[in-house]
Design a protein around this motif. Structure first.
Motif, PDB file in Angstrom:
ATOM      1  N   ARG A  95       3.849   6.232  -4.942  1.00 16.56           N
ATOM      2  CA  ARG A  95       3.974   6.457  -6.392  1.00 16.56           C
ATOM      3  C   ARG A  95       2.926   7.452  -6.895  1.00 16.56           C
ATOM      4  NH1 ARG A  95       8.167   4.068  -9.453  1.00 16.56           N
ATOM      5  NH2 ARG A  95       6.805   4.809 -11.082  1.00 16.56           N
ATOM      6  N   ASP A 144       0.836  -1.207   0.000  1.00  9.51           N
ATOM      7  CA  ASP A 144       0.000   0.000   0.000  1.00  9.51           C
ATOM      8  C   ASP A 144       0.869   1.255   0.000  1.00  9.51           C
ATOM      9  OD1 ASP A 144      -2.328  -1.481  -0.014  1.00  9.51           O
ATOM     10  OD2 ASP A 144      -2.710  -1.245   2.134  1.00  9.51           O
ATOM     11  N   VAL A 163       2.384   1.813  -3.525  1.00  8.18           N
ATOM     12  CA  VAL A 163       1.392   2.335  -4.477  1.00  8.18           C
ATOM     13  C   VAL A 163       1.026   3.781  -4.151  1.00  8.18           C
ATOM     14  CG1 VAL A 163      -0.993   2.062  -5.296  1.00  8.18           C
ATOM     15  CG2 VAL A 163       0.478   0.050  -5.022  1.00  8.18           C
ATOM     16  N   THR A 164       0.734   4.052  -2.882  1.00  7.02           N
ATOM     17  CA  THR A 164       0.334   5.409  -2.472  1.00  7.02           C
ATOM     18  C   THR A 164       1.457   6.407  -2.732  1.00  7.02           C
ATOM     19  OG1 THR A 164      -1.150   4.505  -0.797  1.00  7.02           O
ATOM     20  CG2 THR A 164      -0.518   6.823  -0.566  1.00  7.02           C
ATOM     21  N   THR A 192      -6.382   7.225  -5.129  1.00  8.39           N
ATOM     22  CA  THR A 192      -6.435   7.428  -6.587  1.00  8.39           C
ATOM     23  C   THR A 192      -6.135   8.884  -6.916  1.00  8.39           C
ATOM     24  OG1 THR A 192      -8.786   7.983  -6.540  1.00  8.39           O
ATOM     25  CG2 THR A 192      -8.220   5.645  -6.841  1.00  8.39           C
ATOM     26  N   PRO A 196      -7.643   1.902  -2.556  1.00  9.16           N
ATOM     27  CA  PRO A 196      -6.360   2.564  -2.738  1.00  9.16           C
ATOM     28  C   PRO A 196      -6.554   4.049  -3.072  1.00  9.16           C
ATOM     29  CG  PRO A 196      -6.936   1.393  -4.745  1.00  9.16           C
ATOM     30  CD  PRO A 196      -8.021   1.104  -3.740  1.00  9.16           C
TER      31      PRO A 196
END
Length: 127
Positions: free
Chosen positions: A23, A17, A20-21, A118, A116
């Motif tokens: 990035r 997580d 991803v966050t 976005t 997630p």
């Protein structure tokens, strides 16, 4: 969006997580610096010591040892200069209505965002 914030503090125990966050935050130029902590208690110490001085915090709810709401209880006890200006977003996959209600009723939480993160959710953040 271009660097509306100087420092963003991401507090979440989940490595994937966080990856991803981070990035998404970096690719959108959300903040000049993104700092990640996988421990809420370490994050509290970073804030208390002045090692991290964020403008924005993304905080997970469910973490081992100290969860997001326990973090907020400790956060309430620390004295930092820009505390009133820091925006805290609860970033969680929790579907528990109690978590949402606790977030809405917490004086430090700006908004609850479902994982997630976005680009659309970032665009909706009032800067």
């Amino acid at each position: 969006m271009s660097n509306h914030y100087k420092t963003c503090f991401l507090i979440d125990d989940n490595y994937i997580d966080n990856f991803v966050t981070r990035r998404i935050l970096e690719s959108s130029n959300f903040a000049e610096t993104v700092i990640v902590s996988q421990s809420a208690s370490e994050a509290i110490e970073s804030l208390r010591s002045g090692k991290v001085v964020p403008d924005v915090i993304f905080l997970d709810i469910r973490m081992p040892l100290m969860g997001g709401f326990e973090f907020l209880q400790e956060y309430d006890k620390i004295d930092i200069d820009n505390k009133k200006a820091i925006k805290i977003f609860m970033l969680s996959s929790s579907l528990d209505p109690t978590d949402l209600k606790k977030s809405v009723n917490n004086k430090y939480i700006t908004n609850f965002i479902h994982k997630p993160l976005t680009q659309k959710a970032l665009d909706e953040i009032d800067t």
